[in-house]
Design a protein around this motif. Structure first.
Motif, short mmCIF file in Angstrom:
data_model
loop_
_atom_site.label_atom_id
_atom_site.label_comp_id
_atom_site.label_asym_id
_atom_site.label_seq_id
_atom_site.Cartn_x
_atom_site.Cartn_y
_atom_site.Cartn_z
N GLN A 55 24.86 37.89 74.21
CA GLN A 55 25.20 39.05 73.38
C GLN A 55 26.55 39.62 73.76
OE1 GLN A 55 23.21 40.01 70.65
NE2 GLN A 55 25.20 40.90 70.22
N GLU A 56 26.89 39.61 75.06
CA GLU A 56 28.20 40.08 75.52
C GLU A 56 29.32 39.23 74.92
OE1 GLU A 56 30.43 41.05 79.76
OE2 GLU A 56 28.79 39.61 79.74
N LEU A 57 29.14 37.91 74.90
CA LEU A 57 30.15 37.02 74.32
C LEU A 57 30.27 37.23 72.82
CD1 LEU A 57 29.32 33.76 76.31
CD2 LEU A 57 31.29 35.26 76.65
N ILE A 58 29.15 37.39 72.14
CA ILE A 58 29.17 37.64 70.69
C ILE A 58 29.87 38.96 70.39
CG2 ILE A 58 27.74 38.16 68.68
CD1 ILE A 58 25.69 36.12 69.83
N ASP A 59 29.53 40.02 71.12
CA ASP A 59 30.14 41.33 70.89
C ASP A 59 31.64 41.29 71.14
OD1 ASP A 59 27.64 42.32 70.28
OD2 ASP A 59 27.35 43.31 72.22
N SER A 60 32.06 40.60 72.19
CA SER A 60 33.48 40.49 72.50
C SER A 60 34.22 39.73 71.41
CB SER A 60 33.67 39.82 73.86
OG SER A 60 35.02 39.83 74.24
N ALA A 61 33.65 38.63 70.94
CA ALA A 61 34.27 37.86 69.86
C ALA A 61 34.35 38.69 68.59
CB ALA A 61 33.50 36.57 69.61
N ASP A 62 33.29 39.42 68.29
CA ASP A 62 33.28 40.26 67.09
C ASP A 62 34.36 41.32 67.17
OD1 ASP A 62 32.49 41.31 64.64
OD2 ASP A 62 30.79 42.39 65.46
N GLU A 63 34.43 42.01 68.28
CA GLU A 63 35.38 43.10 68.44
C GLU A 63 36.83 42.62 68.48
OE1 GLU A 63 36.57 45.88 72.16
OE2 GLU A 63 34.46 46.03 71.52
N ARG A 64 37.09 41.53 69.21
CA ARG A 64 38.47 41.13 69.46
C ARG A 64 39.00 40.07 68.51
NH1 ARG A 64 38.41 39.89 75.41
NH2 ARG A 64 40.64 39.66 75.15
N LEU A 65 38.11 39.33 67.84
CA LEU A 65 38.56 38.26 66.95
C LEU A 65 38.18 38.52 65.50
CD1 LEU A 65 37.50 35.21 69.15
CD2 LEU A 65 39.75 36.32 69.07
N VAL A 66 36.91 38.71 65.24
CA VAL A 66 36.41 38.80 63.87
C VAL A 66 36.87 40.08 63.18
CG1 VAL A 66 34.37 38.82 62.40
CG2 VAL A 66 34.45 37.33 64.40
N MET A 67 36.66 41.22 63.82
CA MET A 67 37.00 42.49 63.18
C MET A 67 38.50 42.64 62.95
SD MET A 67 34.20 43.92 62.41
CE MET A 67 34.55 45.64 62.10
N THR A 68 39.33 41.98 63.77
CA THR A 68 40.77 42.05 63.55
C THR A 68 41.21 41.14 62.40
OG1 THR A 68 41.21 40.36 65.22
CG2 THR A 68 41.26 42.66 65.94
N ALA A 69 40.45 40.07 62.15
CA ALA A 69 40.77 39.14 61.07
C ALA A 69 40.16 39.56 59.75
CB ALA A 69 40.30 37.73 61.43
N ASP A 70 38.94 40.11 59.78
CA ASP A 70 38.23 40.47 58.55
C ASP A 70 37.43 41.75 58.78
OD1 ASP A 70 37.01 40.59 56.11
OD2 ASP A 70 36.02 38.64 56.24
N PRO A 71 38.10 42.92 58.76
CA PRO A 71 37.41 44.17 59.06
C PRO A 71 36.37 44.58 58.01
CG PRO A 71 39.65 44.61 58.36
CD PRO A 71 39.51 43.12 58.49
N PHE A 72 36.38 43.94 56.85
CA PHE A 72 35.47 44.31 55.78
C PHE A 72 34.36 43.28 55.58
CE2 PHE A 72 39.68 46.05 54.79
CZ PHE A 72 39.38 47.39 54.94
N ARG A 73 34.11 42.48 56.57
CA ARG A 73 33.06 41.48 56.46
C ARG A 73 31.69 42.14 56.33
NH1 ARG A 73 29.88 41.99 60.72
NH2 ARG A 73 30.79 42.34 62.74
N GLU A 74 30.79 41.45 55.66
CA GLU A 74 29.44 41.99 55.47
C GLU A 74 28.52 41.68 56.65
OE1 GLU A 74 27.85 40.64 51.75
OE2 GLU A 74 29.62 41.29 50.65
N ASP A 75 28.68 40.49 57.26
CA ASP A 75 27.80 40.09 58.36
C ASP A 75 28.51 39.09 59.24
OD1 ASP A 75 25.53 39.98 59.91
OD2 ASP A 75 24.31 38.92 58.44
N PHE A 76 28.09 39.01 60.49
CA PHE A 76 28.61 38.04 61.46
C PHE A 76 27.42 37.24 61.95
CE2 PHE A 76 30.54 37.45 65.93
CZ PHE A 76 31.15 36.27 65.57
N ILE A 77 27.33 35.99 61.51
CA ILE A 77 26.19 35.12 61.81
C ILE A 77 26.64 34.09 62.84
CG2 ILE A 77 24.56 33.47 60.84
CD1 ILE A 77 25.08 34.96 58.12
N VAL A 78 25.94 34.07 63.98
CA VAL A 78 26.34 33.22 65.10
C VAL A 78 25.21 32.27 65.47
CG1 VAL A 78 27.20 33.16 67.48
CG2 VAL A 78 27.79 35.09 65.98
N THR A 79 25.51 30.97 65.50
CA THR A 79 24.60 29.96 66.01
C THR A 79 25.03 29.67 67.44
OG1 THR A 79 24.31 29.01 63.82
CG2 THR A 79 23.73 27.62 65.70
#
Length: 97
Positions: A55-79
């Motif tokens: 969860q720490e890795l997912i949260d870090s990726a979401d905060e530092r990579l995903v939200m900066t690239a697509d702040p209006f995304r609907e969901d972040f689905i991680v396998t």
């Protein structure tokens, strides 16, 4: 501190090596839908990673990579895959000089 080193980037995806304290702790492939929607990811981490660490890795990726690239995304689905690094393989042959 968790850091991300980009390996490759295409118009709709990115691949990062995940580092912490000088060691590789994982790899994440991100796939962006374009205009909003769901961002999909594949997270590969070490075999002994527990739920809190994942969860720490997912949260870090979401905060530092995903939200900066697509702040209006609907969901972040991680396998998530857990295991050990076996190497990098290629079909090209390198010649010895």
């Amino acid at each position: 501190m968790i850091t991300f080193e980009r390996e490759t980037r295409t118009p709709n995806s990115e691949v990062f090596t995940i580092w912490e304290e000088g060691s590789i702790v994982g790899r994440i492939d991100l796939h962006y839908p374009g205009q909003g929607g769901q961002v999909h990811a594949t997270l590969c981490t070490v075999g002994d990673a527990n739920e809190e660490r994942i969860q720490e890795l997912i949260d870090s990726a979401d905060e530092r990579l995903v939200m900066t690239a697509d702040p209006f995304r609907e969901d972040f689905i991680v396998t998530v895959w857990k295991g050990t690094y076996a190497g990098t393989y290629t079909d090209s042959e390198e010649e010895d000089d």
